[in-house]
Design a protein around this motif. Structure first.
Motif, PDB file in Angstrom:
ATOM      1  N   ASP A  28     102.842  -9.550  84.441  1.00 11.39           N
ATOM      2  CA  ASP A  28     101.965 -10.717  84.376  1.00 11.39           C
ATOM      3  C   ASP A  28     101.125 -10.757  85.651  1.00 11.39           C
ATOM      4  OD1 ASP A  28     100.917 -13.405  84.364  1.00 11.39           O
ATOM      5  OD2 ASP A  28     102.551 -13.976  83.022  1.00 11.39           O
ATOM      6  N   ARG A  30      98.695 -13.061  86.392  1.00 15.15           N
ATOM      7  CA  ARG A  30      98.089 -14.375  86.644  1.00 15.15           C
ATOM      8  C   ARG A  30      98.482 -14.911  88.018  1.00 15.15           C
ATOM      9  NH1 ARG A  30     100.375 -18.046  82.404  1.00 15.15           N
ATOM     10  NH2 ARG A  30     102.201 -16.756  82.812  1.00 15.15           N
ATOM     11  N   TRP A  35     101.734 -18.665  86.351  1.00 17.35           N
ATOM     12  CA  TRP A  35     103.068 -18.117  86.072  1.00 17.35           C
ATOM     13  C   TRP A  35     104.081 -19.252  85.955  1.00 17.35           C
ATOM     14  CZ3 TRP A  35     105.942 -13.731  85.205  1.00 17.35           C
ATOM     15  CH2 TRP A  35     107.279 -13.728  85.601  1.00 17.35           C
ATOM     16  N   HIS A  39     105.847 -18.161  81.238  1.00 15.41           N
ATOM     17  CA  HIS A  39     105.693 -16.710  81.246  1.00 15.41           C
ATOM     18  C   HIS A  39     106.732 -16.086  80.323  1.00 15.41           C
ATOM     19  CE1 HIS A  39     108.397 -17.808  84.592  1.00 15.41           C
ATOM     20  NE2 HIS A  39     109.122 -16.783  84.149  1.00 15.41           N
ATOM     21  N   HIS A  45     105.992 -10.325  87.968  1.00 16.44           N
ATOM     22  CA  HIS A  45     104.782 -11.057  88.345  1.00 16.44           C
ATOM     23  C   HIS A  45     104.153 -10.445  89.586  1.00 16.44           C
ATOM     24  CE1 HIS A  45     102.705 -14.634  90.270  1.00 16.44           C
ATOM     25  NE2 HIS A  45     102.003 -14.367  89.195  1.00 16.44           N
ATOM     26  N   LEU A  48      96.834 -10.189  90.123  1.00 15.20           N
ATOM     27  CA  LEU A  48      95.861  -9.111  89.936  1.00 15.20           C
ATOM     28  C   LEU A  48      95.358  -8.538  91.254  1.00 15.20           C
ATOM     29  CD1 LEU A  48      94.048  -7.365  88.122  1.00 15.20           C
ATOM     30  CD2 LEU A  48      92.374  -9.228  88.198  1.00 15.20           C
ATOM     31  N   CYS A  69      97.927 -11.662  80.908  1.00 12.64           N
ATOM     32  CA  CYS A  69      97.379 -12.745  81.733  1.00 12.64           C
ATOM     33  C   CYS A  69      97.160 -13.950  80.829  1.00 12.64           C
ATOM     34  CB  CYS A  69      96.101 -12.301  82.441  1.00 12.64           C
ATOM     35  SG  CYS A  69      94.711 -11.947  81.348  1.00 12.64           S
ATOM     36  N   ARG A  70      96.131 -14.738  81.092  1.00 14.04           N
ATOM     37  CA  ARG A  70      95.866 -15.912  80.255  1.00 14.04           C
ATOM     38  C   ARG A  70      95.028 -15.557  79.036  1.00 14.04           C
ATOM     39  NH1 ARG A  70      94.284 -21.866  82.144  1.00 14.04           N
ATOM     40  NH2 ARG A  70      95.655 -21.149  83.780  1.00 14.04           N
ATOM     41  N   ARG A  74      91.878 -10.363  82.887  1.00 17.40           N
ATOM     42  CA  ARG A  74      92.518  -9.835  84.103  1.00 17.40           C
ATOM     43  C   ARG A  74      93.522  -8.740  83.772  1.00 17.40           C
ATOM     44  NH1 ARG A  74      94.358 -15.455  86.533  1.00 17.40           N
ATOM     45  NH2 ARG A  74      94.224 -15.916  84.323  1.00 17.40           N
ATOM     46  N   SER A  75      94.260  -8.912  82.681  1.00 12.51           N
ATOM     47  CA  SER A  75      95.220  -7.868  82.305  1.00 12.51           C
ATOM     48  C   SER A  75      94.485  -6.595  81.904  1.00 12.51           C
ATOM     49  CB  SER A  75      96.146  -8.346  81.186  1.00 12.51           C
ATOM     50  OG  SER A  75      95.428  -8.793  80.059  1.00 12.51           O
ATOM     51  N   TRP A  95      99.574 -13.709  77.584  1.00 12.40           N
ATOM     52  CA  TRP A  95     101.023 -13.520  77.692  1.00 12.40           C
ATOM     53  C   TRP A  95     101.762 -13.994  76.458  1.00 12.40           C
ATOM     54  CZ3 TRP A  95     104.633 -17.479  77.776  1.00 12.40           C
ATOM     55  CH2 TRP A  95     104.159 -18.771  78.011  1.00 12.40           C
TER      56      TRP A  95
END
Length: 103
Positions: A28, A30, A35, A39, A45, A48, A69-70, A74-75, A95
């Motif tokens: 993750d 975020r 988080w 999560h 965790h 990024l 991520c959300r 970002r992921s 997530w």
């Protein structure tokens, strides 16, 4: 194809399941605040911006990675970076997508 079609994601459920069967680590990326709001149980965790500093640690896990991520943006960045650094990584997107695939 419209201008926003590049943002559409295919259904990742099958790929997420495949990676989970390979005992992938859920990463993750975020913020800590995000988080703490919720999560995937058992996820790791790393924010990024810290990923480039933690490549050796991530490699030491010796497992494929599902980045989350959300929203998936970002992921996606994390997955691309980790893949470029030799780590078998997919973008799991939000997530919650992965949470529903984990028992």
């Amino acid at each position: 194809m419209g201008v926003f079609d590049i943002f559409k994601r295919k259904n990742m459920s099958a790929e997420i399941k495949e990676y989970l069967e390979k005992e992938a680590v859920i990463l993750d990326v975020r913020t800590l605040e995000e988080w703490n709001e919720g999560h995937v149980e058992g996820a790791k965790h790393i924010v990024l911006t810290e990923i480039p500093l933690e490549v050796a640690q991530i490699k030491s896990w010796g497992k494929p990675v599902i980045a989350v991520c959300r929203s998936g943006a970002r992921s996606g960045q994390a997955a691309q970076f980790l893949t470029q650094n030799g780590i078998d990584t997919i973008n799991g997107g939000p997530w919650q997508n992965v949470a529903k695939e984990v028992g």
